[in-house]
Design a protein around this motif. Structure first.
Motif, short mmCIF file in Angstrom:
data_model
loop_
_atom_site.label_atom_id
_atom_site.label_comp_id
_atom_site.label_asym_id
_atom_site.label_seq_id
_atom_site.Cartn_x
_atom_site.Cartn_y
_atom_site.Cartn_z
N PHE A 82 -18.85 -51.38 57.05
CA PHE A 82 -17.50 -50.83 57.04
C PHE A 82 -16.58 -51.54 58.03
N ALA A 83 -17.06 -52.60 58.66
CA ALA A 83 -16.27 -53.29 59.68
C ALA A 83 -14.92 -53.78 59.16
N PRO A 84 -14.82 -54.32 57.95
CA PRO A 84 -13.49 -54.76 57.47
C PRO A 84 -12.49 -53.61 57.41
N VAL A 85 -12.96 -52.42 57.03
CA VAL A 85 -12.06 -51.27 56.96
C VAL A 85 -11.69 -50.81 58.38
N GLN A 86 -12.66 -50.80 59.27
CA GLN A 86 -12.37 -50.47 60.67
C GLN A 86 -11.28 -51.39 61.23
N ASN A 87 -11.44 -52.67 60.99
CA ASN A 87 -10.48 -53.65 61.51
C ASN A 87 -9.10 -53.45 60.89
N MET A 88 -9.08 -53.13 59.61
CA MET A 88 -7.80 -52.88 58.93
C MET A 88 -7.05 -51.73 59.61
N ILE A 89 -7.77 -50.64 59.88
CA ILE A 89 -7.15 -49.48 60.50
C ILE A 89 -6.69 -49.81 61.92
N LEU A 90 -7.52 -50.49 62.67
CA LEU A 90 -7.16 -50.83 64.04
C LEU A 90 -5.93 -51.73 64.10
N LYS A 91 -5.81 -52.63 63.17
CA LYS A 91 -4.64 -53.51 63.14
C LYS A 91 -3.37 -52.70 62.85
N GLU A 92 -3.49 -51.70 61.96
CA GLU A 92 -2.33 -50.87 61.66
C GLU A 92 -1.91 -50.06 62.89
N ILE A 93 -2.88 -49.56 63.64
CA ILE A 93 -2.56 -48.84 64.87
C ILE A 93 -1.95 -49.79 65.89
N ALA A 94 -2.50 -51.00 65.98
CA ALA A 94 -2.03 -51.97 66.96
C ALA A 94 -0.58 -52.36 66.74
N ARG A 95 -0.16 -52.43 65.49
CA ARG A 95 1.23 -52.83 65.21
C ARG A 95 2.16 -51.63 65.10
N GLY A 96 1.65 -50.44 65.43
CA GLY A 96 2.49 -49.24 65.46
C GLY A 96 2.74 -48.63 64.10
N ALA A 97 1.97 -49.02 63.08
CA ALA A 97 2.17 -48.48 61.74
C ALA A 97 1.32 -47.26 61.46
N ALA A 98 0.45 -46.90 62.39
CA ALA A 98 -0.37 -45.70 62.27
C ALA A 98 -0.57 -45.12 63.66
N THR A 99 -0.81 -43.83 63.74
CA THR A 99 -1.03 -43.18 65.04
C THR A 99 -2.46 -42.68 65.14
N GLY A 100 -2.83 -41.72 64.31
CA GLY A 100 -4.21 -41.24 64.27
C GLY A 100 -4.74 -41.31 62.85
N VAL A 101 -6.00 -41.71 62.72
CA VAL A 101 -6.63 -41.86 61.40
C VAL A 101 -8.07 -41.37 61.51
N ALA A 102 -8.54 -40.66 60.49
CA ALA A 102 -9.95 -40.29 60.41
C ALA A 102 -10.43 -40.57 59.00
N VAL A 103 -11.65 -41.10 58.89
CA VAL A 103 -12.21 -41.53 57.61
C VAL A 103 -13.62 -40.97 57.49
N ALA A 104 -14.02 -40.65 56.27
CA ALA A 104 -15.42 -40.29 56.01
C ALA A 104 -15.80 -40.76 54.62
N VAL A 105 -17.06 -41.13 54.48
CA VAL A 105 -17.63 -41.53 53.19
C VAL A 105 -18.92 -40.74 52.99
N ALA A 106 -19.03 -40.08 51.85
CA ALA A 106 -20.26 -39.36 51.49
C ALA A 106 -20.89 -40.05 50.30
N HIS A 107 -22.22 -40.22 50.36
CA HIS A 107 -22.93 -40.89 49.28
C HIS A 107 -24.35 -40.35 49.22
N SER A 108 -24.78 -40.03 48.01
CA SER A 108 -26.15 -39.56 47.79
C SER A 108 -26.52 -38.37 48.68
N GLY A 109 -25.57 -37.45 48.82
CA GLY A 109 -25.86 -36.23 49.54
C GLY A 109 -25.80 -36.32 51.04
N GLN A 110 -25.28 -37.42 51.58
CA GLN A 110 -25.18 -37.60 53.04
C GLN A 110 -23.81 -38.16 53.41
N ILE A 111 -23.36 -37.86 54.60
CA ILE A 111 -22.18 -38.53 55.14
C ILE A 111 -22.67 -39.84 55.75
#
Length: 445
Positions: free
Chosen positions: A44-73
């Motif tokens: 998930f590193a590419p998605v983490q980096n995408m979010i961090l870049k948006e926060i870094a440039r002031g386009a996002a403030t707080g973000v939370a993400v979750a993925v569930a698959h096969s009965g587990q988070i």
């Protein structure tokens, strides 16, 4: 008090410094069941980096993400700030206002009453409304069923209102709201019209049948039995300070507010809890069995299919991928909030994103599209509407110029003056009020 007709409704930080404001426990799969991590070692590193870049440039403030698959988070993580001014970081356990993503929780609470035989989805909603009824000359009010209320095809109009603390006394009860705005704009079942008023009616029905305030009812019937401990309804005033602060599109904190239709948008939930709610909807049992599978299927059953193939259900939207696999999804958006949840039940797969920004929609879509396409190459971006596809407004000789006339409905009579000067410039004036600029124009249908 602010009205809109559609839901729509930090200085720059160095990228490296963003990681320094996040606790180490938010990285990787920390806090996630180790068996889940072994099940799914997706990067998930590419998605983490995408979010961090948006926060870094002031386009996002707080973000939370979750993925569930096969009965587990398999991944849950928070980024940036839940409350920047107080130095409170966003985590996967931070309650975010869900806005319209509240609606599936509302219909789930109603479905528990259906399962108990206290209400029928295909009965007229008026059978269960005590003080105020759905009325109007634009259709048969008995055709405005409980199911259609939850699927935005009851014939009730679009409406959104918000009040800050100084205006809280202006808020109407669900019964008073229906008296004021509960007139049919269309024949029930004839067309899709996103309606928060319909969910105000559902909340009133639930409270009428149980004698319990709706926020308390949702807590007792959905949140507590499913173990959604981070989640609470907006009427839980004592818990509001634990929720993420809402920020405008410039990153400025917004004054706290409530909405006119709590059952449509007042729930707070963490990414962790929302992932568990998604697993419940995909029939993965881990706590109390509040609904049998057949009632969950009723929640997801198409009610009205739009021209694009997207259908409304009792609280959700649904469509199919090219492979035929069903996707169930819902988002939310209002000032200071953008949220998104998509599920593919046949794959036991769900992705969700919560943000505390007005302008978070593009980021929500990018994150979920990136994640879900890594599991399903055929994944495509979803449009949450069962109405005609909008197109840009282009002025023509038959549309431009000055228009005036009278708007009438259910006894109302209002003079209107419309001035269309170009494809992106128009004003509207109602009665003797000042003319106001129309900020967004498009053609629909």
């Amino acid at each position: 008090m602010t009205y809109t007709t559609r839901r729509e409704f930090l200085g720059t930080l160095a990228f490296a410094s963003i990681r320094s404001i996040l606790p180490a426990s938010t990285w990787g799969t920390s806090g996630v069941d180790s068996s889940a991590a072994r099940l799914d070692r997706r990067d998930f590193a590419p998605v983490q980096n995408m979010i961090l870049k948006e926060i870094a440039r002031g386009a996002a403030t707080g973000v939370a993400v979750a993925v569930a698959h096969s009965g587990q988070i398999v991944w849950e993580e928070g980024f940036g700030w839940a409350n920047r001014e107080a130095g409170v970081k966003a985590t996967s356990r931070t309650p975010f206002n869900l806005a319209s993503l509240t609606k599936p929780f509302t219909t789930t609470a109603l479905m528990t009453l259906v399962a108990e035989g206290k209400v029928s989805l295909d009965d007229p909603a008026n059978n269960y409304l005590a003080k105020s009824k759905i009325i109007g000359a634009n259709g048969n009010a008995d055709a405005a069923t409980v199911r259609r209320l939850g699927a935005h095809v009851s014939g009730l109009p679009t409406m959104f209102a918000m009040y800050d603390h100084n205006q809280a006394n202006l808020g109407l009860s669900p019964e008073a709201l229906l008296t004021e705005y509960g007139g049919l704009a269309y024949p029930p079942g004839s067309c899709y019209e996103y309606s928060n008023i319909g969910f105000a009616a559902l909340g009133a029905i639930a409270s009428n049948l149980t004698g319990v305030e709706f926020g308390t009812l949702m807590t007792e019937r959905v949140l507590t039995p499913l173990g959604l401990d981070d989640s609470f309804f907006g009427t839980s005033v004592a818990r509001l300070p634990t929720g993420a602060v809402r920020y405008d599109s410039s990153g400025n904190p917004m004054p706290d507010y409530t909405t006119a239709t709590p059952a449509s948008g007042e729930l707070y939930a963490s990414a962790h809890d929302l992932a568990r709610f998604a697993m419940f909807n995909m029939k993965q049992r881990y706590r109390a069995r509040i609904l049998d599978d057949r009632w969950i299927e009723e929640l997801h059953k198409p009610v009205f299919v739009g021209p694009s193939g997207v259908a409304t259900t009792f609280g959700w939207f649904t469509t199919h991928l090219k492979s035929g696999e069903q996707v169930i999804f819902k988002g939310g958006g209002q000032p200071g909030v953008t949220t998104d949840l998509s599920m593919v039940p046949s794959q036991n797969l769900a992705c969700l994103v919560l943000t505390n920004r007005t302008d978070g929609r593009e980021l929500c879509l990018r994150v979920c599209n990136e994640i879900l396409s890594s599991y399903l190459p055929e994944w495509r971006q979803l449009e949450e509407t069962a109405g005609p596809s909008p197109s840009p407004f282009v002025i023509t000789s038959s549309l431009g110029g000055h228009w005036q006339g009278t708007l009438t409905n259910d006894g109302a009579k209002m003079q209107v003056r419309l001035k269309i000067e170009s494809s992106d410039s128009a004003t509207v004036q109602l009665d003797d009020k000042s003319a106001e600029k129309i900020t967004e124009m498009h053609l629909e249908g």
